[in-house]
Design a protein around this motif. Structure first.
Motif: not given
Length: 503
Positions: A263-290
């Motif tokens: 909680h010290r890390l996630f509360t006081h490093v404000s970009w960290l939550r978005q950094g984690l979830f943003g990587a997931v969202e970026e992953f989803s944007q590139g999904i293609r189906v074979d």
């Protein structure tokens, strides 16, 4: 219309009195013991061998059939009432609760457990003050049951799953020929609802397993609960402690220290939550189906066996092909998870190492627990294509330890001021080299703009420039100013970083 489900027994004698009171009025070959209005007529060629006169196989339980149809009706009802999202989270929650009930996980936290958890977190916070410069982040301490963990974490899982599943659903539809889309019409919406049920079913099973095992709100490395709320699961902790040779209070304080440090890390490093979830969202944007894999899938599913579809999902047949951009997003996500877990490992180790005799053994136990991954984590990885285990945990811990020992906790924690200052996946491959290079460049931390510019140069493969000042681009992203003497107070305030999702 009849009130009976699915239109069964659509006759003008719904209660079957005619057949029951006057057997001579029954249709030929029928039996009064056949409910639901099914026709009991003789099949062509006569009754199969061993089939009783009523037309039902030996041992057939009509009550079970009724329950099956009732559950089927509930499933279709849930498909239309699942919140309209790509995943039926109501179904996921229901199945998770059923899984927990089947394992007898119905414990409710007691007042004694609440007191013990609060005391443990309070003690841990005092110790953490000595091992990190990040201030206290937990404003409230709670104790959860397994079901409360499911309820509290579900919004975060929704944020993780929605972009991935929504993109997968859209990608499947995109592979259909235009004529097929027009012919399907409303059927596409129904398929989407059924897909939401399928994903909700798998997610519910995974959450049920995780809820029975997880020890705290942040154990898997993600902030699953509300910001500033430290939460422990005392019933799960007691079961976990039972397999160890350590006192219960020692294990509780150790786990409380890890929760508080997260909680010290996630509360006081404000970009960290978005950094984690943003990587997931970026992953989803590139999904293609074979498309060829979809054609192969059609040959492997038996329409008469509903379990074959679930087996196909578990085997990975429905996983989309992975693009280079997705692979880069996954590398960033895994690196960031490893850096978080490695920092927690070092900071908590410094805080409790000399105070808890079994701290080293507990650290190793949790490392192996996270590295191995249970069936629930594997199910989630198959479901959305993401592995939430920090693969480079030991390398990250070695890197943070080296920074602490050689340069102190202030310099170590200053790397969280901006994502561009953090080590990369390449740095984790050579953690000792990064520590040595950091020592040569440590003066840059007194000039945050120069530090950002140097970090970008390293990521781009360009040589470092001792005279780089960062220019306007660095100024725009750091949000801080630099004084002539480079004093500590003129560095950007911790937690004031941008919402960029690259690390």
């Amino acid at each position: 219309m009849t009130d009976l489900p699915f239109g069964f027994n659509p006759s003008d004698d719904p209660e079957g009195r005619r057949d029951r009171d006057n057997p001579s009025e029954r249709p030929e070959g029928s039996s009064g013991a056949n409910p639901f209005g099914f026709s009991g007529g003789m099949p062509p060629g006569g009754m199969p061998p061993g089939m009783p006169p009523g037309g039902m196989p030996p041992g057939f339980d009509m009550n079970q059939l009724g329950q099956m149809f009732s559950q089927l009706g509930q499933m279709f009802s849930q498909a239309s009432q699942g919140g309209g999202g790509p995943v039926n989270y109501d179904l996921a929650k229901q199945l998770a609760f059923q899984h927990l009930d089947s394992q007898g996980r119905r414990e409710s936290p007691t007042s004694a457990q609440r007191t013990a958890a609060s005391d443990a977190v309070r003690l841990a916070e005092l110790w953490l003050d000595e091992s990190t410069t990040l201030p206290v982040g937990a404003r409230l301490v709670e104790v959860w049951s397994a079901k409360q963990w499911v309820e509290q974490s579900l919004p975060t899982w929704q944020r993780l799953c929605d972009p991935v599943v929504q993109r997968i659903s859209a990608a499947w539809i995109e592979t259909l020929p235009e004529e097929a889309k027009q012919a399907a019409g409303p059927l596409l919406n129904m398929l989407g609802q059924m897909g939401g049920m399928a994903y909700g079913s798998q997610l519910g099973g995974a959450l049920g397993q995780l809820g029975a095992e997880v020890l705290s709100a942040t154990e898997i490395g993600l902030p699953l609960g509300k910001e500033g709320v430290a939460a422990l699961l005392p019933a799960n902790i007691e079961r976990f402690t039972g397999g160890l040779e350590r006192p219960a209070h020692e294990v509780l304080v150790f786990l409380a220290a890890r929760e508080a440090a997260h909680h010290r890390l996630f509360t006081h490093v404000s970009w960290l939550r978005q950094g984690l979830f943003g990587a997931v969202e970026e992953f989803s944007q590139g999904i293609r189906v074979d498309v060829s894999a979809m054609e192969d899938l059609a040959t492997k599913i038996d329409p008469s066996n509903p379990a074959s579809l679930e087996e196909a999902m578990r085997s990975g047949l429905l996983e989309p092909e992975r693009t280079p951009a997705q692979q880069q997003a996954l590398v960033r996500l895994e690196t960031l998870l490893a850096l978080v877990e490695g920092w927690i490992d070092v900071v908590v180790g410094d805080a409790v190492g000399e105070r808890l005799p079994g701290a080293d053994a507990l650290r190793e136990t949790l490392r192996r627990r996270r590295a191995s991954g249970g069936p629930a984590e594997q199910t989630f990885a198959t479901l959305v294509g993401l592995d939430l285990r920090p693969r480079q945990l030991r390398a990250a811990a070695t890197l943070w330890r080296g920074l602490s020992d050689r340069h102190g906790k202030e310099a170590r924690d200053a790397l969280w001021d901006h994502p561009d200052l953090l080590p990369t996946a390449e740095d984790l491959a050579e953690p000792v080299e990064f520590v040595e290079r950091f020592g040569a460049q440590r003066g840059e931390l007194d000039d945050p703009l120069a530090a950002l510019e140097a970090a970008r140069r390293r990521k781009e493969g360009r040589p470092d420039s001792a005279g780089a000042t960062g220019g306007s681009a660095g100024a725009g992203e750091s949000g801080g100013t630099t004084s002539s003497d480079g004093s500590e107070g003129d560095r950007p305030q911790r937690g004031q970083g941008t919402d960029r999702d690259d690390d």
